[in-house]
Design a protein around this motif. Structure first.
Motif, PDB file in Angstrom:
ATOM      1  N   SER A   1     -12.406  -4.109 -26.833  1.00  0.00           N
ATOM      2  CA  SER A   1     -11.665  -5.209 -26.214  1.00  0.00           C
ATOM      3  C   SER A   1     -12.012  -6.535 -26.872  1.00  0.00           C
ATOM      4  O   SER A   1     -11.134  -7.364 -27.120  1.00  0.00           O
ATOM      5  CB  SER A   1     -11.964  -5.287 -24.712  1.00  0.00           C
ATOM      6  OG  SER A   1     -11.406  -4.178 -24.047  1.00  0.00           O
ATOM      7  N   SER A   2     -13.272  -6.734 -27.155  1.00  0.00           N
ATOM      8  CA  SER A   2     -13.710  -7.968 -27.806  1.00  0.00           C
ATOM      9  C   SER A   2     -13.100  -8.102 -29.202  1.00  0.00           C
ATOM     10  O   SER A   2     -12.624  -9.173 -29.589  1.00  0.00           O
ATOM     11  CB  SER A   2     -15.238  -7.994 -27.891  1.00  0.00           C
ATOM     12  OG  SER A   2     -15.669  -9.131 -28.584  1.00  0.00           O
TER      13      SER A   2
ATOM     14  N   MET B   1      -9.438  -9.013 -28.804  1.00  0.00           N
ATOM     15  CA  MET B   1      -9.272 -10.411 -28.413  1.00  0.00           C
ATOM     16  C   MET B   1      -9.380 -11.325 -29.634  1.00  0.00           C
ATOM     17  O   MET B   1      -8.555 -12.195 -29.855  1.00  0.00           O
ATOM     18  CB  MET B   1     -10.327 -10.807 -27.376  1.00  0.00           C
ATOM     19  CG  MET B   1     -10.296 -12.292 -27.017  1.00  0.00           C
ATOM     20  SD  MET B   1     -11.712 -12.807 -26.013  1.00  0.00           S
ATOM     21  CE  MET B   1     -13.057 -12.570 -27.161  1.00  0.00           C
TER      22      MET B   1
ATOM     23  N   ASP C   1      -5.221  -2.624 -22.087  1.00  0.00           N
ATOM     24  CA  ASP C   1      -5.980  -3.874 -22.140  1.00  0.00           C
ATOM     25  C   ASP C   1      -5.348  -4.929 -23.066  1.00  0.00           C
ATOM     26  O   ASP C   1      -5.797  -6.065 -23.100  1.00  0.00           O
ATOM     27  CB  ASP C   1      -7.404  -3.549 -22.624  1.00  0.00           C
ATOM     28  CG  ASP C   1      -8.422  -4.609 -22.272  1.00  0.00           C
ATOM     29  OD1 ASP C   1      -8.355  -5.163 -21.156  1.00  0.00           O
ATOM     30  OD2 ASP C   1      -9.287  -4.878 -23.117  1.00  0.00           O
TER      31      ASP C   1
ATOM     32  N   LYS D   1      -4.207  -8.422 -21.597  1.00  0.00           N
ATOM     33  CA  LYS D   1      -5.371  -9.222 -21.179  1.00  0.00           C
ATOM     34  C   LYS D   1      -6.072  -9.831 -22.395  1.00  0.00           C
ATOM     35  O   LYS D   1      -6.404 -11.024 -22.399  1.00  0.00           O
ATOM     36  CB  LYS D   1      -6.358  -8.354 -20.398  1.00  0.00           C
ATOM     37  CG  LYS D   1      -7.621  -9.078 -19.997  1.00  0.00           C
ATOM     38  CD  LYS D   1      -8.579  -8.149 -19.284  1.00  0.00           C
ATOM     39  CE  LYS D   1      -9.872  -8.872 -18.957  1.00  0.00           C
ATOM     40  NZ  LYS D   1     -10.860  -7.966 -18.369  1.00  0.00           N
ATOM     41  N   GLN D   2      -6.277  -9.032 -23.442  1.00  0.00           N
ATOM     42  CA  GLN D   2      -6.988  -9.535 -24.623  1.00  0.00           C
ATOM     43  C   GLN D   2      -6.132 -10.533 -25.403  1.00  0.00           C
ATOM     44  O   GLN D   2      -6.661 -11.489 -25.975  1.00  0.00           O
ATOM     45  CB  GLN D   2      -7.459  -8.384 -25.499  1.00  0.00           C
ATOM     46  CG  GLN D   2      -8.464  -7.471 -24.812  1.00  0.00           C
ATOM     47  CD  GLN D   2      -9.570  -8.225 -24.080  1.00  0.00           C
ATOM     48  OE1 GLN D   2     -10.117  -9.195 -24.581  1.00  0.00           O
ATOM     49  NE2 GLN D   2      -9.897  -7.770 -22.869  1.00  0.00           N
TER      50      GLN D   2
END
Length: 164
Positions: free
Chosen positions: A62-63, A66, A117, A120-121
């Motif tokens: 996820s990081s 992003m 996800d 959101k990211q």
């Protein structure tokens, strides 16, 4: 202390190996597993550690996503910095794509998580981009204008949007 003498007010909790020497706990756990001495396993902490591995992988991928979105937005919208920063942004995009792909290669089951996800990211990457660029929020779409597949595609870059 005898079992009869121990009660909730006088019982002293002795720190476990897990709490006092994590590396030694891992080595002992591996040795027990290899020797098939399952009765000697610290199951509570072993279950917790295995579960945390999955959460850690999800946080990592996820990081990376992003940061990938943030840099794709830089490419698309930060006209005033593009000429000076293009190579660095392009390099970061390649790096974040490689990191995501490495996670997906070792754990393909993360792909559905990444798809879930993505929005959101993107929004978190957008927030970082807006903070670093100082551009007005209405300049950058609140929802992705590219797909997860495009973001992960090796040679894809977003269309350039002239703001000036």
């Amino acid at each position: 202390m005898t079992p009869q003498a121990a009660d909730s007010t006088t019982q002293v909790n002795t720190p476990s190996l897990y709490d006092t020497d994590f590396l030694l706990w891992i080595e002992n756990t591996v040795a027990c597993l290899q020797a098939r001495k399952f009765e000697n396993l610290d199951l509570e902490n072993l279950i917790e550690e295995i579960d945390s591995l999955g959460r850690s992988d999800k946080r990592a991928v996820s990081s990376y996503l992003m940061r990938l979105c943030e840099h794709l937005l830089k490419m698309a919208f930060w006209d005033s910095e593009r000429a000076n920063c293009f190579r660095g942004w392009d390099s970061e995009i390649a790096n974040f794509r490689a990191q995501v792909q490495e996670q997906l290669d070792t754990s393909p089951s993360l792909r559905p998580w990444l798809e879930k996800d993505f929005l959101k990211q993107y929004k978190l990457g957008r927030k970082l981009f807006l903070k670093s660029s100082g551009l007005a929020a209405d300049v950058v779409p609140e929802n992705p204008f590219f797909s997860l597949d495009q973001a992960l595609e090796e040679d894809w870059l977003p269309p350039l949007n002239s703001l000036e």
